[in-house]
Design a protein around this motif. Sequence first.
Motif, PDB file in Angstrom:
ATOM      1  N   MET A 137      16.408   9.331  -2.800  1.00  0.00           N
ATOM      2  CA  MET A 137      14.975   9.535  -2.970  1.00  0.00           C
ATOM      3  C   MET A 137      14.410  10.451  -1.876  1.00  0.00           C
ATOM      4  O   MET A 137      13.568  11.302  -2.134  1.00  0.00           O
ATOM      5  CB  MET A 137      14.315   8.151  -2.879  1.00  0.00           C
ATOM      6  CG  MET A 137      12.863   8.093  -3.140  1.00  0.00           C
ATOM      7  SD  MET A 137      12.339   6.363  -3.079  1.00  0.00           S
ATOM      8  CE  MET A 137      12.303   6.063  -1.326  1.00  0.00           C
TER       9      MET A 137
ATOM     10  N   VAL B  22      17.471  -4.077  -5.774  1.00  0.00           N
ATOM     11  CA  VAL B  22      17.017  -2.781  -6.294  1.00  0.00           C
ATOM     12  C   VAL B  22      15.666  -2.946  -6.982  1.00  0.00           C
ATOM     13  O   VAL B  22      14.772  -2.104  -6.838  1.00  0.00           O
ATOM     14  CB  VAL B  22      18.082  -2.176  -7.251  1.00  0.00           C
ATOM     15  CG1 VAL B  22      17.528  -0.962  -7.973  1.00  0.00           C
ATOM     16  CG2 VAL B  22      19.335  -1.819  -6.468  1.00  0.00           C
ATOM     17  N   GLN B  23      15.523  -4.048  -7.687  1.00  0.00           N
ATOM     18  CA  GLN B  23      14.248  -4.317  -8.368  1.00  0.00           C
ATOM     19  C   GLN B  23      13.097  -4.448  -7.356  1.00  0.00           C
ATOM     20  O   GLN B  23      12.018  -3.884  -7.543  1.00  0.00           O
ATOM     21  CB  GLN B  23      14.403  -5.613  -9.151  1.00  0.00           C
ATOM     22  CG  GLN B  23      13.315  -5.894 -10.150  1.00  0.00           C
ATOM     23  CD  GLN B  23      13.558  -7.249 -10.807  1.00  0.00           C
ATOM     24  OE1 GLN B  23      14.694  -7.584 -11.163  1.00  0.00           O
ATOM     25  NE2 GLN B  23      12.509  -8.034 -10.952  1.00  0.00           N
TER      26      GLN B  23
ATOM     27  N   ASP C 180      12.366  -1.009  -5.995  1.00  0.00           N
ATOM     28  CA  ASP C 180      11.591  -0.272  -7.008  1.00  0.00           C
ATOM     29  C   ASP C 180      10.117  -0.610  -6.909  1.00  0.00           C
ATOM     30  O   ASP C 180       9.263   0.268  -6.934  1.00  0.00           O
ATOM     31  CB  ASP C 180      12.053  -0.701  -8.419  1.00  0.00           C
ATOM     32  CG  ASP C 180      13.065   0.270  -8.997  1.00  0.00           C
ATOM     33  OD1 ASP C 180      13.055   1.440  -8.580  1.00  0.00           O
ATOM     34  OD2 ASP C 180      13.864  -0.162  -9.855  1.00  0.00           O
ATOM     35  N   GLU C 181       9.856  -1.905  -6.795  1.00  0.00           N
ATOM     36  CA  GLU C 181       8.470  -2.362  -6.729  1.00  0.00           C
ATOM     37  C   GLU C 181       7.802  -1.846  -5.452  1.00  0.00           C
ATOM     38  O   GLU C 181       6.649  -1.411  -5.464  1.00  0.00           O
ATOM     39  CB  GLU C 181       8.446  -3.891  -6.766  1.00  0.00           C
ATOM     40  CG  GLU C 181       7.070  -4.465  -7.006  1.00  0.00           C
ATOM     41  CD  GLU C 181       7.072  -5.989  -6.892  1.00  0.00           C
ATOM     42  OE1 GLU C 181       7.931  -6.635  -7.515  1.00  0.00           O
ATOM     43  OE2 GLU C 181       6.223  -6.515  -6.145  1.00  0.00           O
TER      44      GLU C 181
ATOM     45  N   SER D  17       7.085   1.905  -5.926  1.00  0.00           N
ATOM     46  CA  SER D  17       5.988   2.216  -6.856  1.00  0.00           C
ATOM     47  C   SER D  17       4.656   1.714  -6.311  1.00  0.00           C
ATOM     48  O   SER D  17       3.595   2.184  -6.718  1.00  0.00           O
ATOM     49  CB  SER D  17       6.271   1.664  -8.254  1.00  0.00           C
ATOM     50  OG  SER D  17       6.326   0.272  -8.181  1.00  0.00           O
TER      51      SER D  17
ATOM     52  N   TYR E  12      20.067   4.367  -2.586  1.00  0.00           N
ATOM     53  CA  TYR E  12      18.832   4.579  -3.363  1.00  0.00           C
ATOM     54  C   TYR E  12      17.841   5.407  -2.529  1.00  0.00           C
ATOM     55  O   TYR E  12      17.297   6.412  -2.980  1.00  0.00           O
ATOM     56  CB  TYR E  12      18.268   3.197  -3.710  1.00  0.00           C
ATOM     57  CG  TYR E  12      16.991   3.128  -4.515  1.00  0.00           C
ATOM     58  CD1 TYR E  12      15.820   3.745  -4.097  1.00  0.00           C
ATOM     59  CD2 TYR E  12      16.949   2.374  -5.697  1.00  0.00           C
ATOM     60  CE1 TYR E  12      14.652   3.636  -4.830  1.00  0.00           C
ATOM     61  CE2 TYR E  12      15.782   2.261  -6.441  1.00  0.00           C
ATOM     62  CZ  TYR E  12      14.631   2.887  -5.990  1.00  0.00           C
ATOM     63  OH  TYR E  12      13.475   2.768  -6.710  1.00  0.00           O
TER      64      TYR E  12
END
Length: 391
Positions: A319, A271-272, A275-276, A279, A315
């Motif tokens: 989104m 997930v991290q 996320d990166e 973004s 996720y």
Amino acid sequence: MKLVVVGFGQCGGRISDEFARLNARARSIRGLDIITGAYAVNTDIADLSGLHTIKSNYQHRILIGSRKTGGHGVGKINELGAEIAREDADKVVETIRSAKRFAETDAFLMIAGAAGGTGSGAISVMTQQIKERYVDKPIYNLIVLPFEHEEATEDRTVYNVATCLKSSYLVADAIFLVDNQRYAMKDSPISSNLAKINALIVQPFFNLLCAGEEKKSKYIGAKILDAGDIIQTLVGWTTLGFGRSKSSLLKSLFEGGRDFRMKASETQKGVQALDEAVSGLSIKCNPLDSKRALYLVSAPAKEINVDLIKELGTYIKNMAPEAIIRSGDYPREKGAMDVTIVLSEMHDVEKVRNFFTRAINLIAELKKRQEGLVSTQRGIDITIKDIPSLL
Ligand SMILES: Nc1nc2c(ncn2[C@@H]2O[C@H](COP(=O)(O)OP(=O)(O)OP(=O)(O)O)[C@@H](O)[C@H]2O)c(=O)[nH]1
Ligand SMILES: [Mg+2]
């Protein structure tokens, strides 16, 4: 998936050169080929000479329009870039076709900076020409948008970007939008270093292209992401991103055992990384606007599990609820968990829309100025007839 990559102008040529390096990396560390040919096309001899990895013969560094420009570029006049591309299109198409491994190619990727002259003008014209000849292969464009400071200093920048984007949108199967300004902000020390920006632009393509070409069974995932999935995903305005979390930490934390905490932690790492990737997408956009999406997880085989894939899928679904989502896993990386994401068929991208609006205003303004000029000329012409001539 295997691409023929063609870069136009300085920006396009340099990024194509970066793709050539990407292929060298795929070969040396994975024994795979992902680029069947990398080319640079330019009106400027000096720019072609400055490349590093693309073969330096005239069949790979292709000079066009030398009669018109003397080998010195088109000085930001993208209409001239387009005209030259039309005249020299056959030369480019023939050169690419005669490449040894052309037959293995799944798709074309054409690259240019939208704000310049040569690349901005040539990319859509060449896309159209190639499309007419190769109806069965998709043709993608990767278009680089200028830094903000370039827009502020030159009207021509906005005009070039708008005309380039519109023309490409009419002919390309999909357009990867890459905003230079995003990369400048990501990490300030690199803001002036185009070479590092180019490496970041190309990075998400590495696993994406390698995954479907993998031949060794131990590196083949439970769900392979191949050329078919990628081609089905890429339509219209498109963005992509890449994120990584180091997994060495996981191993040292739970040395020896694979208990439940490690599994939870793997999901968290995934997930991290996602996320990166989100973004750091290549252009600012609203994922809600995309109709197609794709994600690829690459990590050591034992760190990829069903929960992880499910969690990432949820996720992305939250989104981009309207998107058809494709996914895959690629058990390749060592010591890291990587996530690559593509959002495509976006029906709105604010930055692109703004360029179009500003170009329309600019054209109206120029027209007004021109009319003003015409009427003063008329004014002088009218009064001049009463002045005696000495001739
Ligand atoms: N990311 C990135 N952007 C670049 C690079 N080189 C130029 N640009 C951007 O591309 C735009 C200028 O386009 P160029 O490619 O230099 O122009 P060109 O196609 O060679 O056209 P002319 O020089 O006018 O004949 C500007 O917005 C630059 O910021 C590069 O290596 N990487
Ligand atoms: Mg140039």
